[in-house]
Design a protein around this motif. Structure first.
Motif, PDB file in Angstrom:
ATOM      1  N   ARG A 136       0.780  -1.171   0.073  1.00 52.73           N
ATOM      2  CA  ARG A 136      -0.138  -0.014  -0.110  1.00 52.73           C
ATOM      3  C   ARG A 136       0.921   1.437   0.026  1.00 52.73           C
ATOM      4  O   ARG A 136       1.153   1.664   1.063  1.00 52.73           O
ATOM      5  N   LYS A 164      -0.430  10.014   2.434  1.00 47.59           N
ATOM      6  CA  LYS A 164      -0.968   8.881   2.982  1.00 47.59           C
ATOM      7  C   LYS A 164      -2.244   9.381   4.125  1.00 47.59           C
ATOM      8  O   LYS A 164      -3.062   8.645   4.068  1.00 47.59           O
ATOM      9  N   ALA A 202      -5.060   9.727   1.342  1.00 46.13           N
ATOM     10  CA  ALA A 202      -5.612   8.787   1.162  1.00 46.13           C
ATOM     11  C   ALA A 202      -6.617   8.117   2.122  1.00 46.13           C
ATOM     12  O   ALA A 202      -7.529   7.483   1.966  1.00 46.13           O
ATOM     13  N   ALA A 203      -6.035   8.453   3.500  1.00 40.69           N
ATOM     14  CA  ALA A 203      -6.884   7.590   4.591  1.00 40.69           C
ATOM     15  C   ALA A 203      -8.037   8.471   4.804  1.00 40.69           C
ATOM     16  O   ALA A 203      -9.259   7.920   4.758  1.00 40.69           O
ATOM     17  N   ALA A 209     -10.490   7.475   1.876  1.00 44.78           N
ATOM     18  CA  ALA A 209     -11.068   5.763   2.173  1.00 44.78           C
ATOM     19  C   ALA A 209     -12.002   6.139   3.105  1.00 44.78           C
ATOM     20  O   ALA A 209     -13.435   5.515   2.871  1.00 44.78           O
ATOM     21  N   ARG A 222     -13.452  -1.723   2.346  1.00 44.06           N
ATOM     22  CA  ARG A 222     -12.239  -0.928   1.887  1.00 44.06           C
ATOM     23  C   ARG A 222     -11.293  -0.289   2.440  1.00 44.06           C
ATOM     24  O   ARG A 222     -10.228  -0.313   2.429  1.00 44.06           O
ATOM     25  N   ALA A 265      -6.505  -0.912   4.080  1.00 49.63           N
ATOM     26  CA  ALA A 265      -5.193  -0.232   4.293  1.00 49.63           C
ATOM     27  C   ALA A 265      -4.194  -0.596   5.792  1.00 49.63           C
ATOM     28  O   ALA A 265      -3.395  -0.359   6.151  1.00 49.63           O
ATOM     29  N   TYR A 266      -5.119  -1.867   6.559  1.00 41.20           N
ATOM     30  CA  TYR A 266      -4.306  -2.132   7.723  1.00 41.20           C
ATOM     31  C   TYR A 266      -4.022  -3.494   7.656  1.00 41.20           C
ATOM     32  O   TYR A 266      -4.411  -4.455   6.942  1.00 41.20           O
ATOM     33  N   ARG A 285      -8.333  -7.368  10.837  1.00 44.84           N
ATOM     34  CA  ARG A 285      -9.193  -6.558   9.749  1.00 44.84           C
ATOM     35  C   ARG A 285     -10.656  -7.014  10.110  1.00 44.84           C
ATOM     36  O   ARG A 285     -11.606  -6.141   9.932  1.00 44.84           O
ATOM     37  N   TRP A 329      -0.179   6.734  14.057  1.00 44.13           N
ATOM     38  CA  TRP A 329      -0.134   5.729  13.369  1.00 44.13           C
ATOM     39  C   TRP A 329       1.232   5.231  13.141  1.00 44.13           C
ATOM     40  O   TRP A 329       2.206   5.822  12.918  1.00 44.13           O
ATOM     41  N   PHE A 355       3.571   2.113  10.527  1.00 43.46           N
ATOM     42  CA  PHE A 355       3.337   1.403   9.254  1.00 43.46           C
ATOM     43  C   PHE A 355       4.338   0.308   9.247  1.00 43.46           C
ATOM     44  O   PHE A 355       5.324   0.268   9.840  1.00 43.46           O
ATOM     45  N   LEU A 370       1.341  -0.831   5.071  1.00 41.72           N
ATOM     46  CA  LEU A 370       0.092  -1.173   5.870  1.00 41.72           C
ATOM     47  C   LEU A 370       0.234  -0.728   7.021  1.00 41.72           C
ATOM     48  O   LEU A 370       1.361  -0.653   8.021  1.00 41.72           O
TER      49      LEU A 370
END
Length: 151
Positions: free
Chosen positions: A3, A17, A20-21, A24, A32, A36-37, A53, A108, A110, A115
């Protein structure tokens, strides 16, 4: 599943990023958003702890059944390596018609493939009138990257 953009983040890729979050989450599509996770992503959302998820999808389904006409704005606060700090505001109404603005901060973390493996969110809710609303649907392209007002 990768991602992009990938850490280590630059100011430009961290901002991508964050946008994009925001994009979404504004779809209000739990499946969807959950992509991302990581499969084993760990969240703290207010007073709830969520892992993986499947739990993310269920949490988001319940959230958007309750938070009607949800619209979100996110803003990059800081970044370093594989971490990003975000501040955000969203507005929604409940089933009774009361509008709310929610203010929050997220941390956050990653994986190398982009992800999110960890999300910690602190959120406060404030009742507003419909006339006080300022967040309407997804952000227009010319508004991206703008600062979110404190009040």
């Amino acid at each position: 599943m990768a991602r992009p953009p990938f850490p280590p983040f630059t100011e430009e890729t961290a901002a991508q990023k964050v946008q994009a979050a925001e994009d979404a989450w504004n779809t209000r599509d739990p499946e969807r958003v959950a992509l991302a996770y990581t499969e084993d992503s760990v969240w703290r959302n207010r007073d709830q702890f969520i892992t993986g998820r499947a739990e993310i999808v269920e949490f988001l389904r319940r959230k958007w059944e309750r938070e009607l006409d949800y619209a979100l704005r996110k803003e990059l606060w800081s970044f370093s390596g594989d971490r990003i700090a975000v501040r955000f505001q969203y507005e929604c109404r409940d089933a009774s018609g009361q509008w709310w603005r929610s203010y929050g901060n997220e941390l956050w973390e990653f994986t190398a493939d982009g992800l999110m493996r960890r999300r910690e969110a602190s959120i406060n809710d404030f009742p507003i009138t419909e006339a006080d609303r300022r967040v309407f649907g997804p952000r227009a392209a010319d508004e991206r990257g703008g600062l979110i007002p404190v009040r």
